[in-house]
Scaffold this motif. Structure first.
Motif, PDB file in Angstrom:
ATOM      1  N   LYS A 136       0.826  -1.204   0.000  1.00 26.73           N
ATOM      2  CA  LYS A 136       0.000   0.000   0.000  1.00 26.73           C
ATOM      3  C   LYS A 136       0.862   1.255   0.000  1.00 26.73           C
ATOM      4  CE  LYS A 136      -3.693   0.223  -0.284  1.00 26.73           C
ATOM      5  NZ  LYS A 136      -4.596   0.479  -1.431  1.00 26.73           N
ATOM      6  N   CYS A 137       1.922   1.280   0.788  1.00 25.94           N
ATOM      7  CA  CYS A 137       2.724   2.503   0.823  1.00 25.94           C
ATOM      8  C   CYS A 137       3.434   2.724  -0.500  1.00 25.94           C
ATOM      9  CB  CYS A 137       3.673   2.531   2.016  1.00 25.94           C
ATOM     10  SG  CYS A 137       5.239   1.689   1.848  1.00 25.94           S
ATOM     11  N   ILE A 138       3.851   1.663  -1.160  1.00 24.15           N
ATOM     12  CA  ILE A 138       4.474   1.810  -2.480  1.00 24.15           C
ATOM     13  C   ILE A 138       3.450   2.322  -3.487  1.00 24.15           C
ATOM     14  CG2 ILE A 138       5.545   0.560  -4.395  1.00 24.15           C
ATOM     15  CD1 ILE A 138       6.873  -1.180  -2.138  1.00 24.15           C
ATOM     16  N   GLU A 139       2.252   1.800  -3.420  1.00 22.00           N
ATOM     17  CA  GLU A 139       1.169   2.296  -4.280  1.00 22.00           C
ATOM     18  C   GLU A 139       0.928   3.788  -4.041  1.00 22.00           C
ATOM     19  OE1 GLU A 139      -3.577   1.992  -3.928  1.00 22.00           O
ATOM     20  OE2 GLU A 139      -2.565   0.052  -4.068  1.00 22.00           O
ATOM     21  N   ILE A 140       0.890   4.190  -2.791  1.00 18.84           N
ATOM     22  CA  ILE A 140       0.623   5.581  -2.431  1.00 18.84           C
ATOM     23  C   ILE A 140       1.781   6.502  -2.836  1.00 18.84           C
ATOM     24  CG2 ILE A 140       0.381   7.147  -0.446  1.00 18.84           C
ATOM     25  CD1 ILE A 140      -1.355   4.905   0.848  1.00 18.84           C
ATOM     26  N   ILE A 141       2.997   5.999  -2.693  1.00 22.20           N
ATOM     27  CA  ILE A 141       4.164   6.803  -3.089  1.00 22.20           C
ATOM     28  C   ILE A 141       4.091   7.099  -4.570  1.00 22.20           C
ATOM     29  CG2 ILE A 141       6.676   6.742  -3.431  1.00 22.20           C
ATOM     30  CD1 ILE A 141       6.852   5.269  -0.708  1.00 22.20           C
TER      31      ILE A 141
END
Length: 141
Positions: A136-141
């Motif tokens: 999720k954090c990679i997606e958000i980044i």
């Protein structure tokens, strides 16, 4: 894929937030001698104080390594909106971002740590939290 990398790191001895930060920073090609150390104190529910889930904390650090401020003149919105999205989606999926509530264990006590081990909480829950937070954090980044 990146979530699986974090799961492997977590399974091999790194803590939850450290694993998320390591895998996410690698995915966005950030290298620093402060990784994973910047996440250590956030692991185990904010250093075994029954606080924020360490996987969420590691993801937050990773997001801020890309979108955080580097001077007081910069606005916080670039970071805040992404961290708010992470937290909102985590809460929708898991119901809480508090380690004690998620695990049902008070990791500040020997009994809570024993319960965590005996009930295989790392395998039954935390591996999924680490995987999800990383992806999720990679997606958000």
């Amino acid at each position: 894929m990146n979530g699986e990398k974090a799961v492997k790191l977590f399974s091999n001895g790194y803590l939850c937030g450290e694993s998320v930060l390591l895998a996410a920073s690698e995915a966005v090609d950030i290298k620093s001698s402060m990784i994973p150390a910047a996440a250590t104190g956030f692991c185990s529910g904010f250093s075994r104080t029954c606080g924020l889930c360490g996987a969420v904390a590691g993801a937050t650090i990773a997001i801020n390594m890309v979108h955080g401020r580097t001077s007081p003149e910069e606005k916080v919105e670039h970071s805040y909106k992404r961290v708010q999205k992470l937290r909102s989606e985590f809460l929708d999926r898991f119901g809480s971002d508090n380690c004690r509530e998620l695990t049902g264990c008070d990791l500040s006590t020997p009994d809570g740590q024993q319960k965590f081990r005996e009930n295989c909480i790392k395998t039954k829950l935390c591996l999924e939290l680490v995987r999800w937070c990383t992806d999720k954090c990679i997606e958000i980044i």
